[in-house]
Design a protein around this motif. Structure first.
Motif, PDB file in Angstrom:
ATOM      1  N   TYR A  38       0.833  -1.195   0.000  1.00 11.29           N
ATOM      2  CA  TYR A  38       0.000   0.000   0.000  1.00 11.29           C
ATOM      3  C   TYR A  38       0.869   1.247   0.000  1.00 11.29           C
ATOM      4  O   TYR A  38       2.057   1.204   0.346  1.00 11.29           O
ATOM      5  N   GLN A  39       0.290   2.355  -0.417  1.00 14.82           N
ATOM      6  CA  GLN A  39       0.925   3.657  -0.317  1.00 14.82           C
ATOM      7  C   GLN A  39       0.157   4.504   0.686  1.00 14.82           C
ATOM      8  O   GLN A  39      -1.039   4.283   0.913  1.00 14.82           O
ATOM      9  N   ILE A  40       0.846   5.463   1.285  1.00 14.73           N
ATOM     10  CA  ILE A  40       0.207   6.330   2.270  1.00 14.73           C
ATOM     11  C   ILE A  40       0.754   7.745   2.141  1.00 14.73           C
ATOM     12  O   ILE A  40       1.945   7.938   1.871  1.00 14.73           O
ATOM     13  N   VAL A  41      -0.119   8.709   2.281  1.00 12.42           N
ATOM     14  CA  VAL A  41       0.252  10.119   2.378  1.00 12.42           C
ATOM     15  C   VAL A  41      -0.290  10.637   3.699  1.00 12.42           C
ATOM     16  O   VAL A  41      -1.477  10.451   4.001  1.00 12.42           O
ATOM     17  N   LEU A  42       0.581  11.275   4.481  1.00 14.15           N
ATOM     18  CA  LEU A  42       0.197  11.787   5.787  1.00 14.15           C
ATOM     19  C   LEU A  42      -0.105  13.276   5.718  1.00 14.15           C
ATOM     20  O   LEU A  42       0.460  13.997   4.891  1.00 14.15           O
ATOM     21  N   PRO A  43      -0.997  13.765   6.571  1.00 15.30           N
ATOM     22  CA  PRO A  43      -1.281  15.206   6.589  1.00 15.30           C
ATOM     23  C   PRO A  43      -0.120  15.974   7.206  1.00 15.30           C
ATOM     24  O   PRO A  43       0.706  15.418   7.932  1.00 15.30           O
ATOM     25  N   ASP A  44      -0.070  17.275   6.912  1.00 14.80           N
ATOM     26  CA  ASP A  44       0.980  18.120   7.490  1.00 14.80           C
ATOM     27  C   ASP A  44       0.731  18.381   8.969  1.00 14.80           C
ATOM     28  O   ASP A  44       1.670  18.613   9.728  1.00 14.80           O
ATOM     29  N   THR A  45      -0.531  18.364   9.360  1.00 12.97           N
ATOM     30  CA  THR A  45      -0.857  18.641  10.753  1.00 12.97           C
ATOM     31  C   THR A  45      -0.393  17.507  11.641  1.00 12.97           C
ATOM     32  O   THR A  45      -0.393  16.345  11.244  1.00 12.97           O
ATOM     33  N   SER A  46       0.024  17.854  12.844  1.00 15.28           N
ATOM     34  CA  SER A  46       0.479  16.837  13.787  1.00 15.28           C
ATOM     35  C   SER A  46      -0.626  16.541  14.789  1.00 15.28           C
ATOM     36  O   SER A  46      -1.372  17.419  15.201  1.00 15.28           O
ATOM     37  N   ALA A  47      -0.737  15.283  15.172  1.00 14.53           N
ATOM     38  CA  ALA A  47      -1.727  14.856  16.162  1.00 14.53           C
ATOM     39  C   ALA A  47      -1.194  13.619  16.854  1.00 14.53           C
ATOM     40  O   ALA A  47      -0.266  12.957  16.368  1.00 14.53           O
ATOM     41  N   ASP A  48      -1.748  13.330  18.036  1.00 17.82           N
ATOM     42  CA  ASP A  48      -1.323  12.131  18.745  1.00 17.82           C
ATOM     43  C   ASP A  48      -1.548  10.901  17.882  1.00 17.82           C
ATOM     44  O   ASP A  48      -0.703  10.019  17.789  1.00 17.82           O
ATOM     45  N   GLN A  49      -2.703  10.849  17.250  1.00 16.46           N
ATOM     46  CA  GLN A  49      -2.999   9.795  16.290  1.00 16.46           C
ATOM     47  C   GLN A  49      -3.735  10.413  15.110  1.00 16.46           C
ATOM     48  O   GLN A  49      -4.529  11.339  15.268  1.00 16.46           O
ATOM     49  N   THR A  50      -3.469   9.891  13.926  1.00 13.42           N
ATOM     50  CA  THR A  50      -4.029  10.457  12.703  1.00 13.42           C
ATOM     51  C   THR A  50      -5.116   9.542  12.149  1.00 13.42           C
ATOM     52  O   THR A  50      -4.841   8.365  11.862  1.00 13.42           O
ATOM     53  N   PRO A  51      -6.334  10.039  11.972  1.00 14.18           N
ATOM     54  CA  PRO A  51      -7.347   9.207  11.313  1.00 14.18           C
ATOM     55  C   PRO A  51      -7.000   9.042   9.834  1.00 14.18           C
ATOM     56  O   PRO A  51      -6.320   9.884   9.242  1.00 14.18           O
ATOM     57  N   ALA A  52      -7.441   7.962   9.251  1.00 17.91           N
ATOM     58  CA  ALA A  52      -7.080   7.674   7.861  1.00 17.91           C
ATOM     59  C   ALA A  52      -8.300   7.326   7.029  1.00 17.91           C
ATOM     60  O   ALA A  52      -9.274   6.769   7.523  1.00 17.91           O
ATOM     61  N   ILE A  53      -8.201   7.654   5.752  1.00 16.85           N
ATOM     62  CA  ILE A  53      -9.144   7.192   4.740  1.00 16.85           C
ATOM     63  C   ILE A  53      -8.433   6.088   3.969  1.00 16.85           C
ATOM     64  O   ILE A  53      -7.461   6.337   3.249  1.00 16.85           O
ATOM     65  N   VAL A  54      -8.867   4.856   4.131  1.00 13.17           N
ATOM     66  CA  VAL A  54      -8.328   3.740   3.354  1.00 13.17           C
ATOM     67  C   VAL A  54      -9.159   3.656   2.082  1.00 13.17           C
ATOM     68  O   VAL A  54     -10.353   3.325   2.128  1.00 13.17           O
ATOM     69  N   PHE A  55      -8.547   3.977   0.933  1.00 12.62           N
ATOM     70  CA  PHE A  55      -9.304   4.106  -0.324  1.00 12.62           C
ATOM     71  C   PHE A  55      -8.896   2.998  -1.286  1.00 12.62           C
ATOM     72  O   PHE A  55      -7.729   2.879  -1.673  1.00 12.62           O
ATOM     73  N   LEU A  56      -9.882   2.202  -1.718  1.00 16.96           N
ATOM     74  CA  LEU A  56      -9.657   1.068  -2.617  1.00 16.96           C
ATOM     75  C   LEU A  56      -9.912   1.480  -4.067  1.00 16.96           C
ATOM     76  O   LEU A  56     -10.989   1.978  -4.408  1.00 16.96           O
ATOM     77  N   HIS A  57      -8.927   1.268  -4.918  1.00 10.42           N
ATOM     78  CA  HIS A  57      -9.034   1.644  -6.331  1.00 10.42           C
ATOM     79  C   HIS A  57     -10.039   0.766  -7.068  1.00 10.42           C
ATOM     80  O   HIS A  57     -10.492  -0.266  -6.576  1.00 10.42           O
ATOM     81  N   GLY A  58     -10.362   1.180  -8.296  1.00  9.77           N
ATOM     82  CA  GLY A  58     -11.273   0.413  -9.129  1.00  9.77           C
ATOM     83  C   GLY A  58     -10.572  -0.713  -9.874  1.00  9.77           C
ATOM     84  O   GLY A  58      -9.350  -0.895  -9.769  1.00  9.77           O
ATOM     85  N   HIS A  59     -11.353  -1.489 -10.635  1.00  9.55           N
ATOM     86  CA  HIS A  59     -10.829  -2.621 -11.410  1.00  9.55           C
ATOM     87  C   HIS A  59      -9.776  -2.121 -12.397  1.00  9.55           C
ATOM     88  O   HIS A  59     -10.004  -1.186 -13.164  1.00  9.55           O
ATOM     89  N   GLY A  60      -8.592  -2.756 -12.356  1.00  7.07           N
ATOM     90  CA  GLY A  60      -7.516  -2.354 -13.248  1.00  7.07           C
ATOM     91  C   GLY A  60      -6.714  -1.169 -12.749  1.00  7.07           C
ATOM     92  O   GLY A  60      -5.777  -0.732 -13.429  1.00  7.07           O
TER      93      GLY A  60
END
Length: 280
Positions: A38-60
């Protein structure tokens, strides 16, 4: 000199840690598990824990394709969310997709998607309690099936242009929060479904899928609590008890992630659930 050795070791450790965190944002240096990447991009803002959007690509598609959706990715990171894009497994013809039906075979994607989140929690201090699962097209079908099987795996579910296939499940687990987006003119995944593979597969009716979710959530009536127009968006929502919320966004156009979608779903995620009854 002896005093410098522990300091240099600490600096080296920190540098490696920062490098590891940064090394997951390209296809060449994606984060790797035994069963995929998987790949991940983190926000610039700092936090104790960062919520994430796990996004699944389409077919192909691929994680790279997701990260190329710059407006969507930036829409999440500027609001303090990490974006995680898992890679679907390659099938017999080398095409990446998701095994949401048993007849597809291949990797256990229900486990893999959850393992990706667990890995990101360890590597990047992602917040598992406030991370959500989203997906487009084939990825959206995967979102619906995982939500149906294990609604507690993610805090909410955000499918775009995908529901269930026929025969669709007769029942799902709940409760959950789900925001479904679909294009009025979508011909790849039409609202009414379509037949594929010479009749071997049938995309389900999106309206029937929404009915299944209303039954799952225990909604008192099929009629929505709120119907409103937000610019060119036609919106409906059902609030069916504690932790049970369903919102349907019908947007103009075809098979795509619509403009402004990231901001709208973050507003929805962070809103008081009671606002759903007024279209707020």
């Amino acid at each position: 000199m002896d005093r410098m050795i522990p300091l240099l070791a600490t600096i080296a450790t920190l540098t490696l840690a920062e490098g590891a965190a940064a090394a997951c944002d390209t296809p060449e240096t994606a984060c790797r598990l035994d069963t995929g990447s998987y790949q991940i991009v983190l926000p610039d803002t700092s936090a104790d824990q960062t919520p994430a959007i796990v996004f699944l690509h389409g077919h192909g598609g691929s994680a790279k394709n997701v990260m190329n959706l710059e407006q969507m990715v930036t829409g999440f990171t500027t609001r303090g969310y990490a974006v995680i894009a898992p890679n679907g497994a390659r099938g017999a013809q080398g095409v990446r997709s998701w095994s949401f039906l048993p007849e597809f075979g291949g990797r256990d994607d229900f486990t893999f998607v959850q393992d990706v989140l667990k890995d990101a929690v360890k590597r990047f201090d992602v917040d598992p309690e406030h991370s959500v699962l989203a997906g487009f097209s084939s990825g959206a079908f995967m979102v619906n099936y995982l939500a149906c099987r294990d609604p507690d795996a993610f805090a909410a579910y955000l499918p775009v242009a995908g529901g269930f296939w026929r025969p669709q499940p007769t029942e799902c687990e709940g409760p959950l929060r789900l925001y479904h987006s679909h294009g009025w003119a979508d011909r790849v995944v039409p609202l009414e479904g379509r037949i594929l593979g010479g009749g071997r597969f049938v995309q389900g009716d999106i309206w029937a899928g929404l009915e299944l979710w209303r039954d799952t959530l225990g909604c008192e009536t099929h009629a929505p609590d709120a119907i409103w127009q937000d610019g060119d968006l036609s919106m409906r929502s059902w609030s069916c008890g504690d932790g049970a919320t369903l919102t349907f966004e019908l947007f103009p156009g075809g098979h795509r992630v619509p403009p402004g979608w990231a901001g709208r779903v973050v507003d929805w995620l962070e809103a008081d659930p009671a606002d759903a009854q007024t279209g707020g």
